[in-house]
Design a protein around this motif. Structure first.
Motif, PDB file in Angstrom:
ATOM      1  N   LEU A 380       0.806  -1.219   0.000  1.00 21.26           N
ATOM      2  CA  LEU A 380       0.000   0.000   0.000  1.00 21.26           C
ATOM      3  C   LEU A 380       0.840   1.269   0.000  1.00 21.26           C
ATOM      4  O   LEU A 380       1.962   1.304   0.517  1.00 21.26           O
ATOM      5  N   ASP A 381       0.252   2.320  -0.573  1.00 26.89           N
ATOM      6  CA  ASP A 381       0.816   3.665  -0.471  1.00 26.89           C
ATOM      7  C   ASP A 381       0.223   4.413   0.716  1.00 26.89           C
ATOM      8  O   ASP A 381       0.850   5.302   1.284  1.00 26.89           O
ATOM      9  N   SER A 382      -1.021   4.057   1.063  1.00 29.01           N
ATOM     10  CA  SER A 382      -1.765   4.812   2.072  1.00 29.01           C
ATOM     11  C   SER A 382      -2.880   3.942   2.624  1.00 29.01           C
ATOM     12  O   SER A 382      -3.225   2.908   2.037  1.00 29.01           O
ATOM     13  N   VAL A 383      -3.434   4.371   3.748  1.00 26.12           N
ATOM     14  CA  VAL A 383      -4.641   3.747   4.299  1.00 26.12           C
ATOM     15  C   VAL A 383      -5.595   4.836   4.766  1.00 26.12           C
ATOM     16  O   VAL A 383      -5.189   5.968   5.024  1.00 26.12           O
ATOM     17  N   MET A 384      -6.852   4.475   4.855  1.00 21.66           N
ATOM     18  CA  MET A 384      -7.840   5.364   5.462  1.00 21.66           C
ATOM     19  C   MET A 384      -7.482   5.481   6.942  1.00 21.66           C
ATOM     20  O   MET A 384      -7.413   4.483   7.653  1.00 21.66           O
ATOM     21  N   ASN A 385      -7.260   6.692   7.398  1.00 22.88           N
ATOM     22  CA  ASN A 385      -6.710   6.892   8.741  1.00 22.88           C
ATOM     23  C   ASN A 385      -7.829   6.960   9.787  1.00 22.88           C
ATOM     24  O   ASN A 385      -8.068   8.002  10.410  1.00 22.88           O
ATOM     25  N   TYR A 386      -8.473   5.828  10.011  1.00 23.24           N
ATOM     26  CA  TYR A 386      -9.540   5.765  11.007  1.00 23.24           C
ATOM     27  C   TYR A 386      -9.042   6.055  12.420  1.00 23.24           C
ATOM     28  O   TYR A 386      -9.759   6.687  13.208  1.00 23.24           O
ATOM     29  N   PRO A 387      -7.832   5.606  12.809  1.00 24.72           N
ATOM     30  CA  PRO A 387      -7.371   5.954  14.160  1.00 24.72           C
ATOM     31  C   PRO A 387      -7.305   7.464  14.385  1.00 24.72           C
ATOM     32  O   PRO A 387      -7.668   7.950  15.461  1.00 24.72           O
ATOM     33  N   LEU A 388      -6.853   8.216  13.379  1.00 25.74           N
ATOM     34  CA  LEU A 388      -6.802   9.670  13.528  1.00 25.74           C
ATOM     35  C   LEU A 388      -8.209  10.250  13.567  1.00 25.74           C
ATOM     36  O   LEU A 388      -8.488  11.155  14.360  1.00 25.74           O
ATOM     37  N   LYS A 389      -9.105   9.737  12.724  1.00 26.44           N
ATOM     38  CA  LYS A 389     -10.500  10.195  12.741  1.00 26.44           C
ATOM     39  C   LYS A 389     -11.101  10.039  14.135  1.00 26.44           C
ATOM     40  O   LYS A 389     -11.680  10.986  14.701  1.00 26.44           O
ATOM     41  N   ASP A 390     -10.963   8.847  14.701  1.00 22.24           N
ATOM     42  CA  ASP A 390     -11.534   8.587  16.023  1.00 22.24           C
ATOM     43  C   ASP A 390     -10.883   9.475  17.079  1.00 22.24           C
ATOM     44  O   ASP A 390     -11.558   9.966  17.996  1.00 22.24           O
ATOM     45  N   ALA A 391      -9.565   9.689  16.950  1.00 19.71           N
ATOM     46  CA  ALA A 391      -8.852  10.503  17.931  1.00 19.71           C
ATOM     47  C   ALA A 391      -9.269  11.966  17.862  1.00 19.71           C
ATOM     48  O   ALA A 391      -9.429  12.626  18.895  1.00 19.71           O
ATOM     49  N   VAL A 392      -9.450  12.491  16.662  1.00 19.91           N
ATOM     50  CA  VAL A 392      -9.873  13.888  16.509  1.00 19.91           C
ATOM     51  C   VAL A 392     -11.269  14.078  17.094  1.00 19.91           C
ATOM     52  O   VAL A 392     -11.529  15.038  17.841  1.00 19.91           O
ATOM     53  N   ILE A 393     -12.171  13.164  16.778  1.00 20.74           N
ATOM     54  CA  ILE A 393     -13.540  13.286  17.290  1.00 20.74           C
ATOM     55  C   ILE A 393     -13.559  13.158  18.806  1.00 20.74           C
ATOM     56  O   ILE A 393     -14.247  13.930  19.504  1.00 20.74           O
ATOM     57  N   SER A 394     -12.784  12.227  19.355  1.00 21.09           N
ATOM     58  CA  SER A 394     -12.710  12.098  20.815  1.00 21.09           C
ATOM     59  C   SER A 394     -12.127  13.349  21.441  1.00 21.09           C
ATOM     60  O   SER A 394     -12.577  13.796  22.509  1.00 21.09           O
ATOM     61  N   LEU A 395     -11.116  13.922  20.808  1.00 20.79           N
ATOM     62  CA  LEU A 395     -10.501  15.137  21.322  1.00 20.79           C
ATOM     63  C   LEU A 395     -11.523  16.262  21.433  1.00 20.79           C
ATOM     64  O   LEU A 395     -11.546  17.010  22.427  1.00 20.79           O
TER      65      LEU A 395
END
Length: 598
Positions: A380-395
């Motif tokens: 892969l070149d990239s992935v959908m960054n779900y961990p960052l999505k969840d972290a931003v929303i939690s923040l």
């Protein structure tokens, strides 16, 4: 005192993943130690290797090493002191303080080959379009059994029929509609459009593919796709498709359960050329399905005929027509034996990008009992960054900046830098709640109640303000922001199908649209292609960081606390709270932000 932070070049000379055979230096501060050792092992290995660390200055011990083989490694430091042995393991990365007991090890990703493929993707803005729900550009037919809804402001129907969700409600969005709205999309600073599946299928979402080699007639057919690709290029926009290769539809050329196609499907005869693609437990009515959904027969990805078809016919067909890459649906279900040739086929047909759907940290992911090698080279070149999505929303919901910063530093430490710069950063998608709804924290149970619920008044204003602050992080951190169509217009909605409502043309939140246009314009700065993300801090409720490259930088500060916060300006404010004339500081109310160039 013990100190080690792998995201600090003073402690690890190469921040992030390292290339195979690349020499890098590790340095740990450990007061009172007589000897310090670097201890490491390869993923799955039982032997722990130890390297003596030389005392360089003061209480700092260093060692220079390289790894000959790509893969995942784990490590810690062992310090001999007058009080016994200390094990320096992973701790809170925000302060650079490690634990002094035998705990969680640090991770080291070692990759091979060229990680900087599809470098054109960096620094851009992606726009995710669910085709049926965006805009109707022409008159096209619909599949048999379709329910056509002409009201774009209606809530998508969630009610099952005969105990099944049919996904047969159509609002008429098509590829011509996207083409007609290219001026609007371009005004948002978009450089890439990521399309939901466009291949022929009888559903509104098209994830139950009927024919991999045909564009759905309801979306305008092949002519409409080619016209969209050509006209998008005039705006400097590339098109990425959704690749769904873990299953097909039961109503497809390949399975042909209902005899809809002029082919001999696997369900019709064991002599079918597609029979080996599927796994039958009792022919022909019992077969392996995707997640237990009988309309989605699962494909055997180890079948050579299927692999050759996808890699040798399907991908060359669409990439040859100008599609610039593929997002791989449920990539965890694609084994290495299928994924390596698939990714090679994408790159053989041009400098195209491969993005995987992974919901966790993709560098240490274990799926179906196997460690995945997504970022070790050749995949892969990239992935959908779900961990960052969840972290931003939690923040935005709980204000826990320390947890958020540790997530950022973990990602910076784990990914090859070139891949970090291409991470696909979204705040919502066709599979999740709309961002503004998720950020609100509203938890409504039951599909009927979710269909009827809408935030209003002060609650909506607060959620939108938080969403704007979240989007500032999405657009200014490492990686490429992906805006899910309609989020910029203020669409609300819980999970599927409510997150798949139509774009509200004529009823947009105009100020929000303008805000995203400004964020898109900001992304044109070269800093957002591959500048380092440094000086990440959380203090007094304010999250801040710098993007720095070549003597230039931007400072981003967002107040995620409950109280006002005073910050010192680093430079000229380019977006956000404007200070009074001549002032060197600014007071940020909760969820206000400043982006300053220096």
């Amino acid at each position: 005192m013990v100190k080690y932070n792998p995201t600090d070049k003073r402690h690890k000379s190469v921040v992030g993943a390292v290339h195979e055979n690349e020499v890098f230096t590790l340095s740990v501060e450990c007061a009172g130690a007589s000897r310090v050792f670097f201890c490491f092992w390869a993923d799955g290995g039982k032997q722990v290797y130890k390297r003596f660390m030389r005392r360089t200055e003061g209480d700092t011990y260093s060692v220079s090493v390289s790894m000959a083989l790509r893969g995942l490694y784990f490590y810690y430091f062992e310090a001999e002191t007058a009080r016994g042995v200390k094990y320096i393991c992973k701790g809170d990365l925000l302060d650079g303080v490690a634990l002094d007991n035998l705990g969680e090890p640090y991770q080291l990703t070692v990759y091979g080959g060229n990680a900087d493929t599809a470098a054109w993707f960096k620094g851009g803005v992606a726009y995710h379009v669910f085709i049926d729900r965006f805009f109707k550009g022409g008159e096209h037919g619909y599949p048999k059994g379709a329910v056509v809804n002409g009201d774009i402001f209606a809530v998508p129907d969630h009610r099952p029929v005969g105990g099944k969700v049919l996904n047969n409600e159509f609002f008429g969005g098509d590829l011509d509609g996207i083409r007609l709205k290219l001026p609007y999309i371009a005004s948002l600073g978009v450089t890439v459009i990521y399309l939901s599946p466009f291949c022929e299928s009888n559903s509104n979402h098209k994830y139950n593919v009927g024919d991999f080699l045909s564009v759905d007639g309801g979306f305008g057919g092949e002519r409409a796709l080619e016209a969209l690709i050509a006209e998008a290029a005039e705006y400097g926009i590339k098109i990425i498709m959704d690749g769904v290769y873990s299953h097909t539809g039961d109503d497809s050329v390949y399975f042909n359960k209902y005899g809809s196609y002029d082919s001999v499907g696997a369900c019709q005869s064991k002599d079918s050329p597609y029979y080996g693609w599927y796994t039958f437990t009792r022919y022909p009515d019992r077969y392996k399905t995707w997640w237990g959904i009988d309309t989605l027969p699962e494909v055997n990805k180890l079948n050579a005929s299927y692999r050759d078809f996808i890699c040798g016919e399907v991908l060359p067909e669409w990439l040859g027509k100008g599609v610039a890459g593929v997002r791989l649906d449920v990539v965890d279900e694609l084994p290495d034996e299928f994924l390596y040739p698939l990714c090679a086929a994408v790159r053989e047909n041009g400098d195209n990008i491969v993005i995987g759907e992974v919901w966790e940290n993709a560098t240490d992911k274990i799926a179906y009992g196997r460690r995945r090698k997504y970022f070790q080279g050749g995949q892969l070149d990239s992935v959908m960054n779900y961990p960052l999505k969840d972290a931003v929303i939690s923040l935005m919901r709980d204000g826990d900046g320390r947890k958020f910063v540790n997530l950022l530093l973990t990602q910076i430490d784990a990914y090859p830098k070139a891949c970090l710069d291409k991470l696909f950063n979204m705040l919502s998608s066709h599979d999740t709640k709309r961002a503004v709804t998720a950020i609100s924290g509203d938890d409504v149970k039951g599909k009927d109640a979710q269909a009827a619920y809408r935030m209003e008044g002060e609650r909506l204003e607060t959620a939108v303000k938080k969403f704007m602050a979240a989007s500032v992080l999405q657009y200014t951190l490492y990686g490429v922001p992906c805006l899910y169509y309609g989020d910029e217009a203020g669409l609300q909605g819980f999970g599927d199908p409510f997150c798949r409502a139509c774009y509200p043309w004529g009823r947009e939140n105009g100020e929000l649209v303008k805000f995203f246009a400004r964020l898109g314009a900001l992304r044109r700065d070269e800093l957002f292609k591959d500048a380092l993300t440094e000086n990440i801090a959380f203090e007094g409720g304010v999250l801040s960081f710098d993007r720095i490259k070549g003597g230039r930088g931007v400072n981003v500060a967002v107040n995620v606390g409950a109280d006002n916060a005073e910050i010192t300006l680093k430079g000229r404010v380019v977006l956000g709270k404007m200070p009074a004339d001549g002032e060197k500081s600014a007071r940020l109310a909760p969820y206000e932000f400043i982006i300053a160039a220096f």
